[in-house]
Design a protein around this motif. Structure first.
Motif, short mmCIF file in Angstrom:
data_model
loop_
_atom_site.label_atom_id
_atom_site.label_comp_id
_atom_site.label_asym_id
_atom_site.label_seq_id
_atom_site.Cartn_x
_atom_site.Cartn_y
_atom_site.Cartn_z
N LEU A 111 -3.03 2.48 -6.29
CA LEU A 111 -2.05 2.85 -5.27
C LEU A 111 -2.72 3.17 -3.94
O LEU A 111 -2.21 2.81 -2.88
CB LEU A 111 -1.23 4.05 -5.74
N VAL A 112 -3.85 3.86 -3.98
CA VAL A 112 -4.50 4.23 -2.72
C VAL A 112 -5.04 3.00 -2.01
O VAL A 112 -4.96 2.88 -0.78
CB VAL A 112 -5.61 5.28 -2.96
N GLU A 113 -5.56 2.06 -2.77
CA GLU A 113 -6.07 0.83 -2.15
C GLU A 113 -4.93 0.02 -1.54
O GLU A 113 -5.04 -0.49 -0.41
CB GLU A 113 -6.82 -0.01 -3.19
N GLN A 114 -3.83 -0.07 -2.26
CA GLN A 114 -2.66 -0.79 -1.73
C GLN A 114 -2.11 -0.12 -0.48
O GLN A 114 -1.71 -0.79 0.48
CB GLN A 114 -1.58 -0.86 -2.81
N ASN B 115 -3.01 -1.24 7.18
CA ASN B 115 -4.00 -1.96 7.99
C ASN B 115 -5.24 -1.13 8.29
O ASN B 115 -5.81 -1.17 9.39
CB ASN B 115 -3.38 -2.44 9.31
N VAL B 116 -5.64 -0.34 7.31
CA VAL B 116 -6.87 0.44 7.43
C VAL B 116 -8.01 -0.38 6.86
O VAL B 116 -7.98 -0.77 5.69
CB VAL B 116 -6.76 1.78 6.68
N SER B 117 -8.98 -0.67 7.66
CA SER B 117 -10.12 -1.44 7.18
C SER B 117 -11.08 -0.50 6.45
O SER B 117 -11.29 0.65 6.86
CB SER B 117 -10.84 -2.13 8.34
N PHE B 118 -11.66 -0.98 5.37
CA PHE B 118 -12.57 -0.15 4.59
C PHE B 118 -13.52 -1.04 3.81
O PHE B 118 -13.18 -2.16 3.43
CB PHE B 118 -11.79 0.77 3.63
N SER B 119 -14.70 -0.54 3.60
CA SER B 119 -15.68 -1.22 2.77
C SER B 119 -15.56 -0.73 1.34
O SER B 119 -14.89 0.27 1.05
CB SER B 119 -17.09 -0.94 3.29
#
Length: 431
Positions: free
Chosen positions: A236-239, A245-249
């Motif tokens: 859920l947090v990744e979705q 539109n938060v970019s993250f590695s």
């Protein structure tokens, strides 16, 4: 030469209870059990070091291993971790392999993984936990599990999966003259729940050091988790990040995960409270053995009979006097809680929400009753209907017991673990 396993006491009461159960099987399989007392860690370390020195010098054992729960003994404890050891800790100094059974979500233990011994195997009680470790900590158990980023799936190895087990008090103590447990119709308690309660507002402390936007992010995530109880919180947090539109590695996502403790604890206690509240407000009297329940606000608190915090043995004793034992999973979506197996081994019929693993093991309305968290309003009617036919409940209890005594005791769990160790299943990790 015999074998030796180092085990731990003095930590969390339930985990010590599990350890004592497993120790009986280790001993039956030819292991000498050495108990390390976590309460006096430095003193216990000096005794352990002397034991190890003498054991290796005199070649007392063909193999010495350690078994623990939730990083007990490998979390940087005084004495066990010290610069007096050339390698920084006693396990690496003496090349002792440590098998760690993690009975919570791995997101709680990121900070301890850097302290793990060189010879280390992590055992998970939920297959999703293996997938989580495969993705974010592929170096742990790396020889048998891996994460495929391109397809967002993982291949997991069941050898690293070991569910919690159960304990039947009559097996060891022969407390009932009539048989393996008290018959359903003679049980004085209709409905029992064993477990603690904390109002979810208390978990706001996990957000105290965050800025306003971060707090709102996790509070919104909690609402999504409550609305979608079948979904994993880490998904859920990744979705949510992608939608916003938060970019993250991958590293940034991994470092975010420990903050999900707030959501994990809040959602499990939300549904635990809602389940008990629904039963009580439906006119069902629920006997509860666990701390914190006087804080629960409901319309009919007179239907909640709470005894407060008790130990594991008392919980088993009370379950053995109950017709129906309620379980709400602590967000194990592909595993099980020991409450289920404890209940079945002590003759109570389980009423539980589901998981993939549980649905593989049991048939609804045959050995237990399943309910859906999204349809919790029906739970009172389910209990009333179940209690109206005690003969059927007895048949279900007998059926569940037969399944559990064959497959789901701590003895069975320990036998499986020992077989895997002695058959070299973990050889690529424990070199």
């Amino acid at each position: 030469m015999s074998k030796c396993v180092i085990m731990f006491k003095g930590g969390v009461e339930t985990q010590e209870y599990f350890s004592i159960e497993m120790a009986q099987t280790f001993e039956a399989r030819g292991y000498n059990v050495y108990w390390f007392d976590l309460v006096v860690s430095e003193y216990s370390t000096s005794l352990l070091q002397e034991f190890l020195e003498q054991s290796f010098k005199n070649k007392c054992f063909v193999n010495i291993i350690a078994f623990t729960f939730n990083f007990n003994g490998i979390a940087g404890e005084d004495g066990l971790y010290s610069n007096t050891f050339r390698k920084g800790n006693i396990w690496d100094e003496y090349q002792v392999a440590v098998y760690n059974m993690v009975v919570d979500h791995p997101l709680y233990y990121h900070k301890y993984l850097s302290l793990r011994p060189e010879k280390y195997v992590q055992i998970s009680i939920d297959k999703n936990h293996i997938r989580y470790m495969s993705r974010f900590f592929p170096e742990v158990n790396a020889s048998s599990v891996f994460y495929k980023k391109n397809k967002n799936i993982c291949q997991d190895d069941d050898n690293y999966f070991l569910p919690l087990g159960g304990t039947g008090i009559n097996i060891h103590r022969e407390v009932y003259s009539e048989g393996r447990y008290i018959p359903i119709h003679k049980r004085p308690i209709d409905v029992i729940f064993t477990g603690n309660y904390t109002p979810i507002e208390r978990f706001d402390a996990y957000l105290a050091q965050m800025d306003y936007d971060s707090k709102m992010f996790f509070k919104e995530l909690l609402k999504e988790s409550i609305k979608n109880p079948d979904e994993l919180i880490e998904h859920l947090v990744e979705q949510k990040l992608i939608r916003e539109n938060v970019s993250f590695s991958e590293i940034e996502l991994k470092n975010l995960m420990p903050n999900l403790m707030y959501v994990d604890l809040s959602v499990r206690f939300y549904y635990r409270a809602k389940t008990i509240m629904q039963l009580a407000d439906s006119g069902i009297k629920v006997h509860i053995y666990g701390a914190g329940w006087k804080q629960l606000e409901c319309m009919h608190p007179e239907n909640i009979i709470t005894a407060g915090n008790v130990d594991s043995q008392t919980c088993l004793d009370k379950i053995s006097q109950s017709k129906i034992s309620v379980n709400v999973m602590p967000w194990f979506k592909d595993g099980a809680h020991d409450r289920i197996f404890n209940s079945m081994l002590n003759g109570a019929v389980v009423l539980s929400d589901t998981s993939n693993y549980l649905k593989e093991c049991f048939v609804d309305k045959s050995a237990l009753f399943f309910f859906e968290l999204q349809q919790i309003s029906n739970i009172g009617d389910m209990v009333r209907e179940a209690l109206s036919d005690l003969d059927r409940l007895q048949e279900m209890a007998d059926r569940a017991y037969d399944i559990c005594i064959e497959k789901h005791t701590w003895q069975k769990r320990c036998d499986v673990l020992i077989d895997r160790i002695e058959n070299g299943i973990f050889r690529k990790v424990i070199r």
